[in-house]
Design an enzyme around this catalytic site. Sequence first.
Site, PDB file in Angstrom:
ATOM      1  N   GLU A  80      33.463 -18.406  48.921  1.00 41.94           N
ATOM      2  CA  GLU A  80      33.692 -19.794  48.518  1.00 41.94           C
ATOM      3  C   GLU A  80      33.835 -19.971  47.000  1.00 41.94           C
ATOM      4  OE1 GLU A  80      32.358 -23.000  51.453  1.00 41.94           O
ATOM      5  OE2 GLU A  80      30.516 -21.940  50.916  1.00 41.94           O
ATOM      6  N   HIS A  99      26.971 -24.806  44.026  1.00 41.75           N
ATOM      7  CA  HIS A  99      27.263 -25.136  45.425  1.00 41.75           C
ATOM      8  C   HIS A  99      26.058 -24.737  46.264  1.00 41.75           C
ATOM      9  CE1 HIS A  99      28.778 -25.382  49.409  1.00 41.75           C
ATOM     10  NE2 HIS A  99      28.804 -24.070  49.582  1.00 41.75           N
ATOM     11  N   HIS A 101      23.467 -25.676  50.076  1.00 37.78           N
ATOM     12  CA  HIS A 101      23.343 -26.234  51.434  1.00 37.78           C
ATOM     13  C   HIS A 101      21.941 -26.798  51.630  1.00 37.78           C
ATOM     14  CE1 HIS A 101      25.963 -22.402  52.261  1.00 37.78           C
ATOM     15  NE2 HIS A 101      26.712 -23.356  51.761  1.00 37.78           N
ATOM     16  N   HIS A 170      28.066 -29.367  55.782  1.00 34.66           N
ATOM     17  CA  HIS A 170      28.040 -28.094  55.064  1.00 34.66           C
ATOM     18  C   HIS A 170      27.047 -28.124  53.897  1.00 34.66           C
ATOM     19  CE1 HIS A 170      30.702 -24.837  52.900  1.00 34.66           C
ATOM     20  NE2 HIS A 170      29.429 -24.693  52.624  1.00 34.66           N
TER      21      HIS A 170
HETATM   22 MN    MN Z   1      28.820 -23.078  51.424  1.00 35.02          MN
END
Ligand code: MN
Length: 245
Positions: A80, A99, A101, A170
């Site tokens: 990603e 980034h 979760h 996500h």
């Molecule tokens: Mn991810």
Amino acid sequence: MTEHAGIEDLVDDLVTANHILYNEGVVDGFGHVSARHPTRPDCFLLSRSIAPGKVRAEDIMAFDFDGNPLDARGRKPYLERFIHSEVYRVRADVQSVVHNHSPAVIPFGVTAAKLRPISHMSGFLAGGVPNFEIRDAGGPATDMLIRTPQLGVAFARTMGRAAFALMRGHGAVAVGDSIRQVVYRAVYAEQNARLQAEALRLVAATGGGEINFLNDAEAAGADAANYANMDRPWELWKMRVAKPT
Ligand code: MN
């Protein structure tokens, strides 16, 4: 400071940011944090594909904005990385990207509840938190991952000028003008989500009413006040992850 010392200091801070984000519950086995390259603004630094809590300086790789590693030396990149590359490409103000979760933010990406600044620590959430719907760009049968430049472009377009964005089903992305600021935002966005869910429960338990969020002026004022003290939480979080000497 020499150019060499400049990148070494940034890599040190990026390694520390990985460990802090793990220690503060923002990332776990997954998630990542990057920084714009200090001398090549069209490149960025990001770990190879390992758990953030395990990242060391030798794991940090440089990438161009197409997501190509400059010097892979056998190291496998995160799938990603296009979240990072496409945000840096269109956001000259952004020096660092997280980034993650983290669990408390996820419900706000899958319900009508809007993530909004509930306390003075998260004024950066004012103005609306975009929510990336991967089905709009990738159709109904993706694996939910931003694994192509095209999906990265679509995400960056949804994020726009925001400091923080959700990804439906996500996770989330925070951006900042420094590693310290992006770590601050990622930590306090997760805390805001926890507090807002708790406030929603209290509202339901007490028979209704509305949450009294910060207004836009309060959010901007609080954010400016906290910006002047960005080193304080960083030093504390750093102390918690410091190795004994
Ligand atoms: Mn991810």
